[in-house]
Structure formats: C-alpha cells, structure tokens
Design an enzyme around this catalytic site. Structure first.
Site, mmCIF file in Angstrom:
data_model
loop_
_atom_site.group_PDB
_atom_site.id
_atom_site.type_symbol
_atom_site.label_atom_id
_atom_site.label_comp_id
_atom_site.label_asym_id
_atom_site.label_seq_id
_atom_site.Cartn_x
_atom_site.Cartn_y
_atom_site.Cartn_z
ATOM 1 N N LYS A 73 0.842 -1.202 0.000
ATOM 2 C CA LYS A 73 0.000 0.000 0.000
ATOM 3 C C LYS A 73 0.875 1.250 0.000
ATOM 4 O O LYS A 73 1.856 1.330 0.746
ATOM 5 C CB LYS A 73 -0.905 -0.015 1.228
ATOM 6 C CG LYS A 73 -1.900 1.126 1.292
ATOM 7 C CD LYS A 73 -2.789 0.987 2.521
ATOM 8 C CE LYS A 73 -3.804 2.108 2.628
ATOM 9 N NZ LYS A 73 -4.675 1.955 3.816
ATOM 10 N N SER A 142 -9.429 2.051 2.909
ATOM 11 C CA SER A 142 -8.520 2.783 2.050
ATOM 12 C C SER A 142 -7.494 1.903 1.321
ATOM 13 O O SER A 142 -6.783 2.379 0.429
ATOM 14 C CB SER A 142 -7.752 3.813 2.885
ATOM 15 O OG SER A 142 -7.007 3.184 3.927
ATOM 16 N N SER A 166 -10.113 -0.128 7.001
ATOM 17 C CA SER A 166 -9.419 -0.114 5.714
ATOM 18 C C SER A 166 -8.760 -1.418 5.305
ATOM 19 O O SER A 166 -8.246 -1.528 4.199
ATOM 20 C CB SER A 166 -8.363 1.001 5.714
ATOM 21 O OG SER A 166 -8.979 2.256 5.830
#
Length: 424
Positions: A73, A142, A166
């Site tokens: 990420k 996210s 997330s």
C-alpha cells in the site's frame, strides 16, 4: 480449477516452490501476465516496475516468503519506488529507506511487486481502483489496490493499513481474507501515520493461512498454522455490533447462517449486546481519528491546502472546531472500552460480527462505511475478515472475527476453524 500460478494461494505457492514444482520466476511472470491482462480495468497500482521485481528475483531468495510477490500500500515507504500517499502534494516523492514492513518482507525473501493504490492519506477520498468482481463497484478502502490486487491475482499477498475499516472492509468487498493484527504487532516505522491511536498495519491473502504467513514472516512470531486448526470448537459471541440499522438484510441473514453453521460444527454460540463503555468508545472514534489526522497533516494543511480533498478538509475543520479536551477524552473512552472488552471476552474465544454493512456499493466515489470495523480498531485487538458468501448482486460478503490484544495466534486459529467450517 485454474492451473494458473497467479491463482495460487501464498501458502500453496510457497509449498510448491519449496518442493521444486514451481519456480519463483514462473510465479512472477504469471502475476505480471495477469496484471497486463486486467490492470487497465482494476487499476490496483500506484507504481509498477516489473524490471525491479525481476531484478530482485535474480538475487538469492530464502526465508518464509522466498519468491512470493507482495503488493505494498502506497502509505508504506519504499527505497526503490515512489511513495506518494495518495496525494498530489507528495507526487514524485522518493524515500531514502524502506518502511519496516517492506524491509522485513525483503529480508524474508519476498518480492516487492509494486505500490498499490490508497485513498488520499489512507482516509476517505478514493483512488481509481475498481472491484475485480465488477468494475462498476468499489473495492473498498482505504487499502483499495492491495485488496483488489490479491483478488485479481496480481500478487498472492499484500499490505494494507487500518484506521477505521481499511483492511477488513475491502477484504470483504473483494472476497479475500484480510487480517488486522493487534495494534503495533507490525512496526509502523516508515508508515505515513495519520492516527497515532489507531493506525495498524495489516495484511491480505487468499485465505487465513496466507495472512498468518505474511504476518509471521515480518514479525518473527510463531502465529501457528491456521490450516491445522484445533479440533475443538470455539465459544463465539455473536454481535451485530454498532452497525445497527445500517446493516443490509442479507448481512443479518449471513451472520445468522454462519452462526448456525458454527453451532452445527460444535461451537458454543451466545448472542450479546455491547457494554456501554464499548459503545462509548465507538462514539469517540471520529474525534480521535480526525483530531489526530489534523495533527498528522499540519504541514500539508498549512502549505498545500488547495491540494487536500474537500472531504478531508471538512473532517479536519470539524476536528479543529472541537473543544481542546476532546482528543484526550476520546482516548480515555478508548481505554475504558478496552477494559470493558477484557471483562466481556473472559467468557468467549472470539466475537463473530459482520465485516461490512453489505456488498460493495456501486460506483467509485465512495469506498463504503466503516461502521462494522472502526470500534474493533479502537479496541486494539486482532480482527480478520473471511469470505462467507455472496449478496443479491453476486458480489462477495464476509464475516469478521474479533479477539483481544495479544491473542493474534489464537484468533488466527479460530479463523482457520471457521474457514474450514464454511468450506465444508
């Protein structure tokens, strides 16, 4: 059943590599072929350089992750790839050092395949990633690119982070496993931290054992083998959680179906409501999260306000208008909630609760509601989402198991038990 190496679980790929029946090069090239075929639609990557991955593979590989591609990420720093945190403010930023999670992955033999799309600073404003099961729907956020990439076969393992929901929510929306360990289990060095009290590095895989493999590889802890879960059945507290009337009918039905399957497999099931101190912690989550984000982005807010999304600006303005003691009071509510959780969980092995309010919402402008996850993030214990069915639109749905801080190995074991029960 697919024979494409890109569709293998991480644990199966590792087994075949160890046995000599799969070469890491063939696994990497299969993943790159899948990316070439689907990335234009899925849009999971913030940065991808196949030459870097191939070069890494050319060096000797050993360790638990030897030869396994891993997505990262884009809020976790990488010394050889840009880290832009989902924001135009940081476009082109090249860190000098790896984050701990990335360095530990390399040390365990993993191949950093690329940086995956995050929402803006891992908050709410979405990136371009689509759901691999239906590109008209969000993959969640996210950790959008990491979850979508695992589900699409771009890499068998990936890192995400969770402040509200997330990791758990995108895992449920994309039909994979997502594990948020105990707070601090994976060191946050090199993470663009937004909330000191909440941000937790988590992992994605195709199943529970994959998540355990990556978490064990980077922490050095013995997290057990969820594929060899104990024959005993757990004591499960079934809880709708704070979602209440936000939960879709199919979510409530799925929770009951899973609870029934667990009972048939020997689990002791008890339906509970949350203590008032735990409910108060849920209510304090927005003040703590947004108050700490306001502090974390002080420089960006001062120097580049026009490059911050309207959603994030609104949340920070809301936090700025709170009374000065609100942040400390919210943190105190978290502490009281954790104490109440310890008392509650003395009678149970885990809480069984929904992973998300429903299927992935249509459209890419919203990544979904974190109401099923934010509380458990604040409680600092391990949580895991496991695929459990499909909704009326044919999209994946999951259920979540929640444990107490420090009980990561035990929770992964119960998750392996639940995964096996649902697969029967």
């Amino acid at each position: 059943m697919s024979t494409d190496p890109a569709d293998l679980s991480a644990t199966e790929a590792a087994r075949r590599i160890d046995a000599g029946s799969l070469h890491p090069r063939d696994l990497l090239e299969a993943c790159l072929d899948r990316i070439a075929a689907r990335e234009d639609t899925v849009r999971a990557f913030a940065h991808l350089d196949p030459a870097l991955a191939r070069a890494a593979l050319a060096r000797p590989r050993d360790g638990l992750l030897a030869g396994l591609p891993v997505g990262v990420k884009d809020v976790l720093d990488t010394a050889d790839q840009p880290s832009e945190y989902g924001s135009p403010i940081w476009r082109g930023h090249q860190p000098r050092a790896d984050s701990f999670a990335v360095a530990a992955t390399r040390g365990a033999g993993g191949i950093i395949l690329g940086k995956t799309v995050t929402t803006e600073f891992a908050t709410r404003h979405p990136g371009p990633t689509t759901n691999p099961h239906n590109p008209a729907h969000t993959p969640g956020g996210s950790s959008s690119g990491s979850a979508a990439g695992v589900a699409a076969g771009f890499f068998p393992l990936a890192f995400g982070t969770q402040t509200g929901g997330s990791v758990l929510r995108p895992a449920a929306f994309c039909g994979i496993a997502g594990f948020k360990p105990s707070f601090g289990l994976i060191h946050r060095a090199g993470l663009k931290v937004m909330s000191e009290s909440l941000d937790t590095i988590g992992v994605f895989g195709r199943g529970v054992a994959d998540c355990a493999l990556l978490a064990q590889a980077v922490t050095g802890l013995d997290l057990g083998d969820p594929q060899r879960a104990t024959g005993a059945a757990p004591r499960l507290a079934v809880c709708i959680g704070p979602g209440g009337d936000k939960l879709a009918p199919e979510t409530l039905a799925l929770l009951e179906d899973v609870a029934t399957a667990c009972a048939r497999a020997g689990a002791r099931i008890e339906r509970i409501t949350l203590p008032s101190a735990v409910v108060a912690a849920q209510e304090a989550h927005p003040a703590v999260m947004n108050g700490e984000i306001l502090q974390a982005l002080a420089w960006e807010r001062m120097t580049h306000p026009a490059d911050i999304s309207a959603e994030l600006t609104e949340n920070m303005n809301w936090a700025a208008a709170l009374p000065a003691p609100a942040l400390a009071e919210g943190r105190a509510a978290f502490a009281a909630g954790r104490a109440a959780m310890r008392e509650l969980m003395a009678r149970y092995d885990a809480i069984l609760t929904p992973s998300a309010p429903g299927e992935a919402p249509q459209g890419l402008g919203w990544t979904g509601d974190s109401i099923c996850n934010a509380l458990w993030t604040a409680m600092h214990g391990p949580c895991i989402s496991i695929p459990a069915g499909h909704g009326p639109a044919g999209l994946p749905m999951g259920v979540q198991l929640v444990g107490l801080p420090g009980q990561d190995r035990a929770l992964l074991g119960w998750a392996g038990w639940l995964e096996g029960t649902l697969g029967r």
